[in-house]
Enzyme design. Structure first.
Site, PDB file in Angstrom:
ATOM      1  N   SER A  59     -80.814  39.426  71.105  1.00 17.27           N
ATOM      2  CA  SER A  59     -80.953  40.317  69.951  1.00 17.27           C
ATOM      3  C   SER A  59     -80.546  39.691  68.622  1.00 17.27           C
ATOM      4  O   SER A  59     -80.909  40.208  67.566  1.00 17.27           O
ATOM      5  CB  SER A  59     -80.146  41.601  70.173  1.00 17.27           C
ATOM      6  OG  SER A  59     -78.757  41.343  70.113  1.00 17.27           O
ATOM      7  N   LYS A  95     -73.748  42.040  66.301  1.00 14.77           N
ATOM      8  CA  LYS A  95     -74.820  42.489  65.408  1.00 14.77           C
ATOM      9  C   LYS A  95     -74.464  42.116  63.971  1.00 14.77           C
ATOM     10  O   LYS A  95     -73.380  41.630  63.681  1.00 14.77           O
ATOM     11  CB  LYS A  95     -75.008  44.012  65.500  1.00 14.77           C
ATOM     12  CG  LYS A  95     -75.310  44.540  66.898  1.00 14.77           C
ATOM     13  CD  LYS A  95     -76.686  44.136  67.397  1.00 14.77           C
ATOM     14  CE  LYS A  95     -76.936  44.701  68.797  1.00 14.77           C
ATOM     15  NZ  LYS A  95     -78.255  44.297  69.336  1.00 14.77           N
TER      16      LYS A  95
END
Length: 204
Positions: A59, A95
């Site tokens: 991701s 993230k």
């Protein structure tokens, strides 16, 4: 003398820096170096919450790769563009912070907009293949988090199931464990991990 200019074959030799990396960071020296660096870091930064994590998914590509080993530090506050590790819904995620309390975000034509202004993101893998046409305001005490591999990341771009109210999946600022500061493995990519100051075209 054979007429060969001095140092004519220098291009065939590795620079000293390359030799140092190979000797000190190669096996088994690499393990010793990591232990030494980690010991010094814990001694110097332990009170600031130094912790270590491994990237579990794609991701955050291309910035971070699966299996990258990272060091994080806790900071009193975090900024847009910071790469952070957070404990969210019972699991650790890595993230990038895209929005902070009060920010209004949306995604149009594959690009992120903050408070109605285009935000430059040179680090993302590819333009976003989705839209957030209705502007989303980040609530107090929360953040809007995204993976750099936007089309293959479970993050705030996703809406929760109806049982959760259908809102975007914001993260809480107090869920942040720390900002990623260093990648110590693999050796070929070891070094400081820099956050990117994420601002809109108005510079805010």
């Amino acid at each position: 003398m054979d007429g060969t200019p001095p140092h004519a074959d220098a291009r065939n030799h590795k620079p000293e820096r390359g030799i140092f990396r190979e000797v000190v960071l190669g096996k088994p020296g690499g393990y010793a170096a990591i232990i030494l660096l980690a010991s010094l870091a814990v001694y110097g930064f332990g009170p600031r919450g130094l912790r270590f994590f491994m990237v579990p998914s794609i991701s955050m590509e291309p910035t971070l790769q699966v299996g990258d080993m990272l060091a994080t530090l806790r900071y009193p506050e975090y900024h847009r563009g910071d790469i952070v590790v957070m404990r969210h819904d019972g699991e650790y995620l890595v993230k990038r912070i895209a929005g902070l309390p009060g920010d209004v975000l949306n995604v149009v034509d594959g690009a992120l907009f903050i408070d109605g202004k285009y935000a430059s993101e040179p680090y993302i893998k590819e333009p976003m293949g989705y839209v957030i046409d209705q502007p989303v305001q980040v609530p107090e005490g929360q953040m809007f988090f995204l993976g750099d591999n936007r089309n293959h990341s479970e993050d705030s771009s996703m809406e929760r199931a109806k049982g959760f109210g259908g809102d975007h999946d914001f993260g809480k600022l107090d869920e942040v464990v720390g900002r990623v500061i260093f990648r110590y493995y693999p050796y070929s990519r070891w070094g400081r991990v820099r956050s990117y100051p994420l601002v809109n075209t108005a510079g805010v």
